[in-house]
Scaffold this active site. Structure first.
Site, PDB file in Angstrom:
ATOM      1  N   ARG A 204      -1.180  -9.433 -11.217  1.00  0.00           N
ATOM      2  CA  ARG A 204      -0.702  -8.666 -12.359  1.00  0.00           C
ATOM      3  C   ARG A 204      -1.187  -9.302 -13.661  1.00  0.00           C
ATOM      4  O   ARG A 204      -1.525 -10.489 -13.698  1.00  0.00           O
ATOM      5  CB  ARG A 204       0.826  -8.612 -12.379  1.00  0.00           C
ATOM      6  CG  ARG A 204       1.463  -7.876 -11.214  1.00  0.00           C
ATOM      7  CD  ARG A 204       2.984  -7.862 -11.365  1.00  0.00           C
ATOM      8  NE  ARG A 204       3.640  -7.069 -10.346  1.00  0.00           N
ATOM      9  CZ  ARG A 204       4.087  -7.546  -9.180  1.00  0.00           C
ATOM     10  NH1 ARG A 204       3.933  -8.849  -8.915  1.00  0.00           N
ATOM     11  NH2 ARG A 204       4.683  -6.757  -8.298  1.00  0.00           N
ATOM     12  N   LYS A 228       7.562 -11.160  -9.844  1.00  0.00           N
ATOM     13  CA  LYS A 228       8.773 -10.509 -10.327  1.00  0.00           C
ATOM     14  C   LYS A 228       9.978 -11.060  -9.580  1.00  0.00           C
ATOM     15  O   LYS A 228       9.920 -11.318  -8.380  1.00  0.00           O
ATOM     16  CB  LYS A 228       8.682  -8.996 -10.127  1.00  0.00           C
ATOM     17  CG  LYS A 228       7.733  -8.311 -11.104  1.00  0.00           C
ATOM     18  CD  LYS A 228       7.795  -6.807 -10.951  1.00  0.00           C
ATOM     19  CE  LYS A 228       6.954  -6.118 -12.005  1.00  0.00           C
ATOM     20  NZ  LYS A 228       7.023  -4.640 -11.902  1.00  0.00           N
ATOM     21  N   HIS A 304      -4.304  -2.881 -14.957  1.00  0.00           N
ATOM     22  CA  HIS A 304      -3.528  -2.379 -13.821  1.00  0.00           C
ATOM     23  C   HIS A 304      -4.414  -1.604 -12.855  1.00  0.00           C
ATOM     24  O   HIS A 304      -4.226  -1.670 -11.633  1.00  0.00           O
ATOM     25  CB  HIS A 304      -2.387  -1.497 -14.330  1.00  0.00           C
ATOM     26  CG  HIS A 304      -1.252  -1.388 -13.361  1.00  0.00           C
ATOM     27  ND1 HIS A 304      -0.594  -2.497 -12.847  1.00  0.00           N
ATOM     28  CD2 HIS A 304      -0.657  -0.310 -12.784  1.00  0.00           C
ATOM     29  CE1 HIS A 304       0.357  -2.099 -12.011  1.00  0.00           C
ATOM     30  NE2 HIS A 304       0.328  -0.785 -11.958  1.00  0.00           N
ATOM     31  N   ARG A 307      -6.199  -3.910 -10.617  1.00  0.00           N
ATOM     32  CA  ARG A 307      -5.289  -4.325  -9.540  1.00  0.00           C
ATOM     33  C   ARG A 307      -5.257  -3.245  -8.454  1.00  0.00           C
ATOM     34  O   ARG A 307      -5.311  -3.556  -7.261  1.00  0.00           O
ATOM     35  CB  ARG A 307      -3.904  -4.567 -10.133  1.00  0.00           C
ATOM     36  CG  ARG A 307      -2.783  -4.844  -9.132  1.00  0.00           C
ATOM     37  CD  ARG A 307      -1.535  -5.238  -9.925  1.00  0.00           C
ATOM     38  NE  ARG A 307      -0.290  -4.970  -9.219  1.00  0.00           N
ATOM     39  CZ  ARG A 307       0.290  -5.819  -8.382  1.00  0.00           C
ATOM     40  NH1 ARG A 307      -0.276  -6.984  -8.127  1.00  0.00           N
ATOM     41  NH2 ARG A 307       1.439  -5.521  -7.813  1.00  0.00           N
ATOM     42  N   HIS A 330       4.751  -6.655  -3.982  1.00  0.00           N
ATOM     43  CA  HIS A 330       5.601  -5.470  -4.082  1.00  0.00           C
ATOM     44  C   HIS A 330       6.962  -5.732  -3.429  1.00  0.00           C
ATOM     45  O   HIS A 330       7.013  -6.314  -2.339  1.00  0.00           O
ATOM     46  CB  HIS A 330       4.957  -4.274  -3.370  1.00  0.00           C
ATOM     47  CG  HIS A 330       3.827  -3.671  -4.134  1.00  0.00           C
ATOM     48  ND1 HIS A 330       2.857  -2.880  -3.538  1.00  0.00           N
ATOM     49  CD2 HIS A 330       3.510  -3.706  -5.454  1.00  0.00           C
ATOM     50  CE1 HIS A 330       1.994  -2.479  -4.459  1.00  0.00           C
ATOM     51  NE2 HIS A 330       2.365  -2.971  -5.622  1.00  0.00           N
ATOM     52  N   TYR A 339      -1.703   3.191  -1.383  1.00  0.00           N
ATOM     53  CA  TYR A 339      -3.108   2.860  -1.196  1.00  0.00           C
ATOM     54  C   TYR A 339      -3.666   3.349   0.140  1.00  0.00           C
ATOM     55  O   TYR A 339      -4.878   3.404   0.312  1.00  0.00           O
ATOM     56  CB  TYR A 339      -3.309   1.341  -1.333  1.00  0.00           C
ATOM     57  CG  TYR A 339      -2.843   0.848  -2.671  1.00  0.00           C
ATOM     58  CD1 TYR A 339      -3.560   1.130  -3.826  1.00  0.00           C
ATOM     59  CD2 TYR A 339      -1.653   0.132  -2.802  1.00  0.00           C
ATOM     60  CE1 TYR A 339      -3.108   0.712  -5.076  1.00  0.00           C
ATOM     61  CE2 TYR A 339      -1.202  -0.291  -4.038  1.00  0.00           C
ATOM     62  CZ  TYR A 339      -1.928   0.003  -5.160  1.00  0.00           C
ATOM     63  OH  TYR A 339      -1.480  -0.403  -6.390  1.00  0.00           O
TER      64      TYR A 339
END
Length: 362
Positions: A204, A228, A304, A307, A330, A339
């Site tokens: 990220r 995150k 992004h 990515r 994720h 994806y």
């Protein structure tokens, strides 16, 4: 890894909380162990929009900081729906953004009703209007989202073309513009390393910004990041990314006049009266990607989207969704599943070849 960015988010969060009711501050404190400062700051911004709307539309003449729990308890479904309409039609928020803001409110109201307690062990709210509100029905399927994304990412040989464009061709394209040419000569190793690392790892933007020299393991081709939720993880990257990083590291100290105590991996050109280099900011990285993407003829590219490009290629090569989920950091596998719906030229070629008689395949 540096905590500078987290500290900045935390300071902004504290300033914003001073404008919001006391129970929002209490809720944010409750969530601090589970969410990053950046996520909490986004929550606080969402709450400010909501409470400001309440102030304007519900006859609250005082400061939003003074909006009481009693007012929240007496909100009607119609009032909340009016707020959501305000977000969508007056603030031009997309349905997915409205859902995110509604999710933040649902989380706050759930805390006030089901978790927080007064001294006599009673809930802060007896009635939770947000529990009655439904999210927008997002009709786009994963395949639709993937198809939209497909035209905005790098596929097939575009990976290497974009990398080489940054490393060499951009300079040739602008050789008659002395300012652009000199700037490219100064930064081409750094900029190539940034793009190569994103395309070779799927990191990220915030993770790239916060990297320190000590986070790179040159032997194992992996990097230490804080994902995150403040989770530490070691993320692998490609050999090509390592090669480009080594080229950049070879000139980092001398070309950017980096002081010994500056441990940031990616730094800016010396600035200010003292000519000091600083950690490259998120906005600076966004702008350099925008610059190269526009010149490359693919202006929709962003950090992004790079990515996303990595994730698409990883899935095409490895076809292991759980591993891809971990690589990208994720929290939900549903996000990673997008994806699997993107049509990659390499996959299409492989499928097309299935229709060719074996005797015709060289």
């Amino acid at each position: 890894m540096t905590n500078d960015a987290q500290k900045q988010h935390y300071l902004k969060l504290q300033q914003l909380l001073m404008e919001l009711p006391w129970y929002v501050d209490e809720y944010i404190t409750f969530k601090k162990r589970k969410l990053s400062a950046a996520s909490l700051l986004n929550y606080a911004h969402d709450y400010k929009i909501f409470f400001s709307w309440l102030q304007t539309n519900n006859s609250h003449s005082g400061h939003i900081k003074d909006i009481s729990l009693d007012l929240l308890e007496t909100l009607t479904v119609q009032q909340v729906e009016e707020f959501l309409s305000y977000l969508q039609y007056e603030l031009d928020n997309k349905p997915v953004t409205v859902n995110r803001k509604l999710s933040a409110l649902k989380s706050l109201f759930n805390y006030l009703q089901n978790i927080a307690e007064t001294r006599d062990l009673k809930p802060y709210l007896n009635r939770n209007v947000m529990a009655k509100i439904e999210f927008n029905d997002l009709k786009e399927s994963m395949e639709t989202i993937a198809n939209k994304m497909e035209g905005k990412i790098l596929l097939g040989d575009e990976y290497e073309k974009f990398r080489m464009f940054i490393a060499h061709e951009y300079g040739q394209l602008n050789k008659d513009n002395k300012k652009l040419s000199n700037f490219h000569t100064l930064n081409r190793e750094r900029d190539t390393a940034i793009v190569s690392l994103i395309l070779g790892s799927g990191l990220r933007l915030s993770e790239i910004v916060n990297l320190d020299l000590e986070d790179i393991d040159t032997n194992k081709y992996c990097v230490r990041v804080i994902r995150k939720g403040n989770k530490e993880q070691y993320v692998f990257f490609s050999k090509l990314a390592m090669d480009d990083l080594k080229e950049y590291l070879a000139i980092r100290s001398s070309r950017y006049h980096v002081e010994a105590n500056n441990k940031a991996l990616f730094v800016s050109a010396p600035m200010g009266p003292k000519g000091k280099s600083r950690r490259l900011t998120a906005r600076a990285i966004e702008k350099l990607i925008e610059k190269y993407a526009t010149a490359f003829g693919k202006p929709s590219l962003s950090v992004h989207k790079l990515r996303h490009s990595f994730a698409t290629r990883y899935h095409a090569e490895i076809n292991d969704v759980p591993k891809l989920r971990r690589q990208l950091g994720h929290s939900s596998i549903q996000t990673t599943m997008i994806y699997t719906h993107i049509r990659n030229d390499d996959l299409k070629s492989a499928v097309d070849r299935m229709d060719i008689p074996k005797d015709d395949i060289e």
